[in-house]
Design a protein around this motif. Structure first.
Motif, mmCIF file in Angstrom:
data_model
loop_
_atom_site.group_PDB
_atom_site.id
_atom_site.type_symbol
_atom_site.label_atom_id
_atom_site.label_comp_id
_atom_site.label_asym_id
_atom_site.label_seq_id
_atom_site.Cartn_x
_atom_site.Cartn_y
_atom_site.Cartn_z
ATOM 1 N N ASN A 48 0.850 -1.189 0.000
ATOM 2 C CA ASN A 48 0.000 0.000 0.000
ATOM 3 C C ASN A 48 0.884 1.237 0.000
ATOM 4 N N ARG A 49 0.870 1.994 -1.098
ATOM 5 C CA ARG A 49 1.801 3.108 -1.252
ATOM 6 C C ARG A 49 1.578 4.193 -0.199
ATOM 7 N N ALA A 50 0.329 4.460 0.149
ATOM 8 C CA ALA A 50 0.055 5.518 1.128
ATOM 9 C C ALA A 50 0.624 5.167 2.501
ATOM 10 N N VAL A 51 0.454 3.913 2.911
ATOM 11 C CA VAL A 51 0.942 3.484 4.224
ATOM 12 C C VAL A 51 2.460 3.476 4.259
ATOM 13 N N VAL B 157 13.045 18.936 2.580
ATOM 14 C CA VAL B 157 12.990 18.901 1.120
ATOM 15 C C VAL B 157 12.946 17.451 0.630
ATOM 16 N N SER B 158 13.744 16.579 1.266
ATOM 17 C CA SER B 158 13.719 15.156 0.918
ATOM 18 C C SER B 158 12.335 14.570 1.142
ATOM 19 N N LEU B 159 11.741 14.937 2.277
ATOM 20 C CA LEU B 159 10.405 14.434 2.593
ATOM 21 C C LEU B 159 9.391 14.894 1.550
ATOM 22 N N GLY B 160 9.445 16.188 1.198
ATOM 23 C CA GLY B 160 8.518 16.706 0.200
ATOM 24 C C GLY B 160 8.701 16.049 -1.158
ATOM 25 N N LEU B 161 9.956 15.853 -1.559
ATOM 26 C CA LEU B 161 10.230 15.211 -2.844
ATOM 27 C C LEU B 161 9.750 13.764 -2.846
ATOM 28 N N TYR B 162 9.978 13.060 -1.735
ATOM 29 C CA TYR B 162 9.539 11.664 -1.640
ATOM 30 C C TYR B 162 8.024 11.557 -1.744
ATOM 31 N N ALA C 26 3.367 10.011 -4.683
ATOM 32 C CA ALA C 26 1.983 10.320 -5.058
ATOM 33 C C ALA C 26 1.822 10.370 -6.571
ATOM 34 N N TRP C 27 2.870 10.821 -7.251
ATOM 35 C CA TRP C 27 2.813 10.957 -8.702
ATOM 36 C C TRP C 27 2.721 9.591 -9.364
ATOM 37 N N LEU D 123 8.972 7.245 -9.317
ATOM 38 C CA LEU D 123 9.856 7.086 -8.163
ATOM 39 C C LEU D 123 10.991 6.131 -8.492
ATOM 40 N N SER D 124 10.671 5.020 -9.151
ATOM 41 C CA SER D 124 11.683 4.038 -9.520
ATOM 42 C C SER D 124 12.713 4.639 -10.471
#
Length: 509
Positions: free
Chosen positions: A137-140, A369-374, A379-380, A385-386
């Motif tokens: 689950n991507r959100a979790v 910034v890392s958190l926001g980018l992740y 989400a995108w 991400l990969s």
């Protein structure tokens, strides 16, 4: 200006001095590479590239240019132990713009790798607690990964000693499990209980003969990047008990210990699982993303002890991701701290906590910034991400090439004074730099193929697009900052120069 004067000219940044020894620096360097996860996530793809049992040879031979680059880092650090490392040395060699862009490329690499490690820690935390359904689950997984990232930022903020002690624990668990896994796998192979897919190790596995050029290029592009991260030991040089020598020794020692670890695990996995396309074979695409997860139950069995060791394998990958994240935050914060200290970034990034003596603003800025980018990448699209993770390879190639070539250029006036200088400051760094320039070119060509990654844009592979665009963003950003950072870009804060006969920095070049 004498060498002592050059060293004294490194601005006092407020970091805690004499806090780390060679061993702690080595631990930080090794932790940054994520040994368990790197080999688990790479070995299967090297085999699938067509290397087969020769995967061990590519793991070994990819180490050689990395060692040459590590020597360059050591020599540069001995002359100028600054926590900005690549940024500082590239500026010395090639000027302020080249130095600033090198600092940018290094920061981009660290930001992108934080996304992958946050995803890893989120997923493996759930696997550790027996929740494989939620692990998909991507959100979790994103929420848990963000939690890990914030905790690790806090540890880095609290002090270098706290960070170093945490690294000792995480790396110790990781390496212990890898050694146990390898020993048990090899023992079962030699006693004949590994199964029909097993093969007895051969010395020929360590020599890459009878492999086509296409396979060799693909295997090298995969294998060479599993060593990235050891240079983190140099980013804490100003906090070392022996800033000029201990971090350099730690960097070289880290690469040597890494190749020994990788070879042990690689040979054990190849011998036990084989390279078949079915079952636990390393040629099975279903196992490629994490060969250790697929082999855990087969190597240790399903008894009580086997289940415990299977859990410990999950723990080793989890600690690998956590240790790497922490060891990435530390050098990233120190790079921006150094850039701000020399006036290449706004002064606020040079703030150091008066009690903890860590880069307070730089640490939390990088973490957030890392958190926001992740979160944005997760989400995108999982595919985006990969591909963002794979794009790190382009930035690594630039980082290593710039630093290695900077070493040869900075020391050019002293190269023919001794055989040592010629080899360790000239020839080996130059060969390492040229190798990574070639890797950069080959990587762009390979990753630009539409089928190279998980996404495409205008018929171009997403990995190449993300990597190139991330790097090029730095150019307008640099020109935007030039007016506010005039002294730096004019060469008044960190001058261009080379090291001459007596260790003196000669200006101008």
């Amino acid at each position: 200006m004498t060498e002592a004067a050059v060293l004294a000219a490194v601005p006092a940044k407020g970091l805690r001095s004499h806090a780390l020894g060679t061993v702690s620096s080595t631990v930080i360097g090794m932790s940054s590479t994520a040994p368990a996860y790197s080999i688990a996530a790479t070995l299967g793809f090297v085999v699938l590239a067509g290397a087969g049992f020769k995967a061990a040879a590519f793991i070994l031979f990819s180490f050689i240019p990395v060692l040459f680059v590590a020597v360059a880092f050591r020599e540069l650090n001995a002359a100028e132990p600054d926590c900005g490392t690549n940024f500082t040395w590239a500026t010395r060699a090639f000027g302020s713009r080249a130095g600033w862009m090198t600092g940018w490329v290094v920061t981009v690499a660290q930001l992108l790798v934080m996304s992958s490690q946050s995803a890893l820690t989120g997923r493996y935390t759930l696997l550790l607690f027996g929740l494989p359904g939620l692990a998909d689950n991507r959100a979790v997984t994103t929420a848990i990964g963000c939690g890990w990232l914030l905790v690790l930022c806090w540890l880095c903020y609290r002090g270098i000693e706290v960070s170093a002690r945490t690294q000792w624990i995480l790396l110790g668990i990781e390496l212990a499990v890898l050694v146990i896994f390898s020993v048990v796998a090899l023992v079962r192979v030699y006693e004949g209980s590994a199964g029909p897919q097993a093969s007895t190790p051969e010395w020929s596995w360590l020599w890459p003969n009878d492999v086509g050029i296409g396979t060799a290029v693909s295997a090298v592009l995969l294998a060479v990047f599993i060593y990235w991260g050891w240079e983190s030991s140099l980013s804490v040089n100003e906090e070392s008990a022996d800033p000029r020598h201990a971090p350099g020794r730690a960097a070289v020692l880290s690469t040597v210990l890494l190749v020994l670890n990788y070879l042990l695990v690689t040979v054990a996995a190849l011998a036990f699982a084989g390279v078949g396309e079915n079952g636990i074979g390393l040629g099975n695409e279903a196992n490629s993303e994490d060969v250790l997860a697929g082999l855990g139950g087969a190597v240790f069995g399903t008894s009580g002890v086997g289940k415990v060791m299977g859990v410990l394998l999950i723990v080793s990958v989890l600690t690998s991701g956590a240790a790497t994240s922490q060891a990435t935050i530390m050098p990233a914060a120190r790079t921006t701290l150094s850039m701000a200290s020399y006036g290449a970034l706004p002064k606020v990034f040079a703030r150091v906590h008066p009690k903890y003596q860590t880069p307070s603003v730089s640490t939390w800025t990088f973490g957030l910034v890392s958190l926001g980018l992740y979160v944005l990448l997760a989400a995108w699209s999982e595919n985006v991400l990969s591909d963002s993770v794979d794009a790190v390879g382009l930035t690594i190639a630039i980082e290593y090439a710039m630093t290695a070539l900077a070493c040869t250029w900075v020391f050019r006036r002293t190269l023919f004074l001794s055989v040592r200088n010629f080899l360790l400051r000239g020839l080996l760094p130059f060969l390492g730099g040229v190798f990574f320039v070639a890797v950069l070119v080959l990587a762009v060509i390979e990753y630009a193929k539409p089928d190279a990654g998980a996404t495409t844009l205008f018929g171009i592979g997403g990995v190449a697009v993300i990597g190139v665009v991330s790097i090029l963003i730095g150019i307008p950003l640099m020109f935007t900052l030039q007016r506010a950072c005039r002294d730096f870009f004019a060469g008044r804060r960190l001058s261009r120069g080379s090291v001459a006969r007596d260790g003196q920095v000669i200006e101008p070049v």
